[in-house]
Design a protein around this motif. Structure first.
Motif, PDB file in Angstrom:
ATOM      1  N   PHE A 145       0.827  -1.216   0.000  1.00 21.37           N
ATOM      2  CA  PHE A 145       0.000   0.000   0.000  1.00 21.37           C
ATOM      3  C   PHE A 145       0.859   1.263   0.000  1.00 21.37           C
ATOM      4  O   PHE A 145       0.508   2.250  -0.648  1.00 21.37           O
ATOM      5  CB  PHE A 145      -0.948  -0.008   1.199  1.00 21.37           C
ATOM      6  N   LEU A 146       1.988   1.205   0.705  1.00 19.57           N
ATOM      7  CA  LEU A 146       2.902   2.359   0.710  1.00 19.57           C
ATOM      8  C   LEU A 146       3.413   2.642  -0.701  1.00 19.57           C
ATOM      9  O   LEU A 146       3.422   3.785  -1.157  1.00 19.57           O
ATOM     10  CB  LEU A 146       4.103   2.064   1.616  1.00 19.57           C
ATOM     11  N   LEU A 148       2.052   1.564  -3.495  1.00 20.00           N
ATOM     12  CA  LEU A 148       0.919   1.917  -4.363  1.00 20.00           C
ATOM     13  C   LEU A 148       0.625   3.414  -4.264  1.00 20.00           C
ATOM     14  O   LEU A 148       0.402   4.093  -5.264  1.00 20.00           O
ATOM     15  CB  LEU A 148      -0.323   1.107  -3.950  1.00 20.00           C
ATOM     16  N   SER A 149       0.665   3.916  -3.029  1.00 20.39           N
ATOM     17  CA  SER A 149       0.412   5.345  -2.807  1.00 20.39           C
ATOM     18  C   SER A 149       1.460   6.186  -3.534  1.00 20.39           C
ATOM     19  O   SER A 149       1.128   7.172  -4.212  1.00 20.39           O
ATOM     20  CB  SER A 149       0.443   5.632  -1.308  1.00 20.39           C
ATOM     21  N   MET A 152       0.816   6.034  -7.284  1.00 20.43           N
ATOM     22  CA  MET A 152      -0.333   6.862  -7.681  1.00 20.43           C
ATOM     23  C   MET A 152       0.026   8.344  -7.676  1.00 20.43           C
ATOM     24  O   MET A 152      -0.390   9.104  -8.546  1.00 20.43           O
ATOM     25  CB  MET A 152      -1.513   6.609  -6.725  1.00 20.43           C
ATOM     26  N   GLN A 153       0.849   8.742  -6.699  1.00 18.57           N
ATOM     27  CA  GLN A 153       1.263  10.143  -6.628  1.00 18.57           C
ATOM     28  C   GLN A 153       2.188  10.516  -7.784  1.00 18.57           C
ATOM     29  O   GLN A 153       2.095  11.610  -8.330  1.00 18.57           O
ATOM     30  CB  GLN A 153       1.943  10.417  -5.290  1.00 18.57           C
TER      31      GLN A 153
END
Lengths: 199, 176
Positions: A145-146, A148-149, A152-153
């Motif tokens: 998730f880290l 992925l974030s 996405m950024q």
């Protein structure tokens, strides 16, 4: 309609008020001011200017600051009703003051960046903690998730700044160092136009 | 804007907050709540990390709502929904802090709900509940003919973008 020069003579508070707003400092002002427009003095103007700055610093928008300011001093409400230029003038001044670069805004932006960094730092610690305590599946999920974030950024950076390669690199560097929230906050605080088009 | 950016600074900041909240803060909070409840030992930094994530989500989402609400255009075009935040005075402070608190509690409450579901029926049950909630939301949007997002894309891209935008917003707004 009176000219600005005539207004300055007819309403002695006006000039000091504008000076107070433009070059003065915000401060608490007593409520004991004349409620009639005709009786306002140059001294009252200085207080009104300081008071407007105070409202600007605490209100959500210049519109809100103006509304509260006029409500606090009925004589200014009377002035606003009498001269239609007054509200747009004060809103325009208010908008440029609210978006001027100040140390307070720099500190707020840095704080925003630090908050984001501390969030990531504690998340990384948690990933390491779960990894050490044998919950590797949880640690991997959190790491996913880290990343992925971050991904996405980076995609968002590309989408927003794709027209300037140099800017993409700068923004991506900010994103990878988790300093981007500070840049974003600073731009929002110092940009004159507040418009939300995408959402 | 300097001229090359696709969106203004406020929109850019909101995009970033949305990315961060959707893909990092919310999932991390849910995972941490679930694992902290199941753990026999507590690490203070891990609990601190959980609260940092929750505070970050609360701040991020409340700020997005705040910026959208005080925007003149939102208040003019969508006056039925926006305009609930007072623009100055003590009421503004009360509403802002209430929004932070509400978001914070909502996120922790939802995370607890997920933790309980995982405890009761495993990950499958938690995923089923989330999918059911999202499906119900889509049906509601379709019935209201409000599924398609307003950004101008061709039909296929519009549907794909609308789907993802609705899922992201449903999760973010539902969780906080």
């Amino acid at each position: 309609m009176l000219s600005m020069r005539e207004i300055r003579i007819t309403h002695p508070f006006f000039e000091t008020m504008i000076f107070g707003v433009l070059i003065g400092h915000e401060r608490e002002v007593e409520d004991q001011h004349a409620s009639k427009l005709e009786t306002l003095t140059a001294e009252d103007g200085g207080d009104f200017g300081a008071s407007y700055l105070l409202f600007l610093s605490s209100a959500a928008t210049e519109e809100g600051a103006f509304g509260s300011w006029v409500a606090k001093y009925p004589a200014l409400g009377e002035f606003s009703r009498k001269y239609s230029f007054f509200k747009p003038l004060m809103l325009s001044i208010g908008k440029s003051i609210r978006h001027t670069t100040t140390w307070q805004k720099v500190i707020l932006s840095v704080a925003s960046g630090l908050m984001s960094m501390s969030d990531v730092a504690t998340d990384v610690y948690t990933v390491a903690y779960f990894n050490i305590t044998g919950k590797t599946e949880v640690a991997r999920l959190m790491l996913t998730f880290l990343l992925l974030s971050l991904a996405m950024q980076l995609i968002a950076v590309y989408c927003v700044h794709y027209k300037s390669k140099r800017q993409i690199l700068i923004e991506m560097l900010g994103t990878l160092t988790f300093a981007k929230p500070a840049f974003n906050k600073f731009r929002v605080l110092t940009n004159a136009k507040v418009c939300v088009e995408l959402f | 804007m300097k001229g090359h950016e696709l969106v203004p600074p406020v929109s850019e900041m909101m995009m970033f907050k949305l990315c961060e909240v959707f893909s990092e803060s919310i999932p991390m909070t849910v995972i941490q709540v679930t694992n902290i409840l199941a753990s026999e030992e507590l690490d203070l930094v891990v609990v601190g990390a959980l609260f940092t994530s929750a505070v970050f989500v609360a701040e991020g989402v409340s700020y997005m709502t705040y910026m959208k609400d005080i925007n003149e255009e939102s208040r003019r075009k969508q006056s039925l929904f926006y305009g609930f935040i007072p623009l100055s005075g003590i009421k503004l402070v009360v509403v802002k802090w209430s929004m932070y608190l509400l978001s914070f509690c909502q996120l922790l409450g939802k995370s607890l709900e997920m933790a309980i579901l995982i405890e009761l029926g495993g990950k499958t049950l938690a995923i089923q509940v989330m999918v059911a909630e999202t499906a119900f939301f889509f049906v509601y949007k379709l019935v209201r003919r409000d599924f398609r997002y307003w950004l101008r894309f061709s039909n296929v891209y519009s549907l794909i973008f609308s789907f993802f935008a609705r899922v992201v917003l449903k999760i973010v707004t539902g969780m906080r």
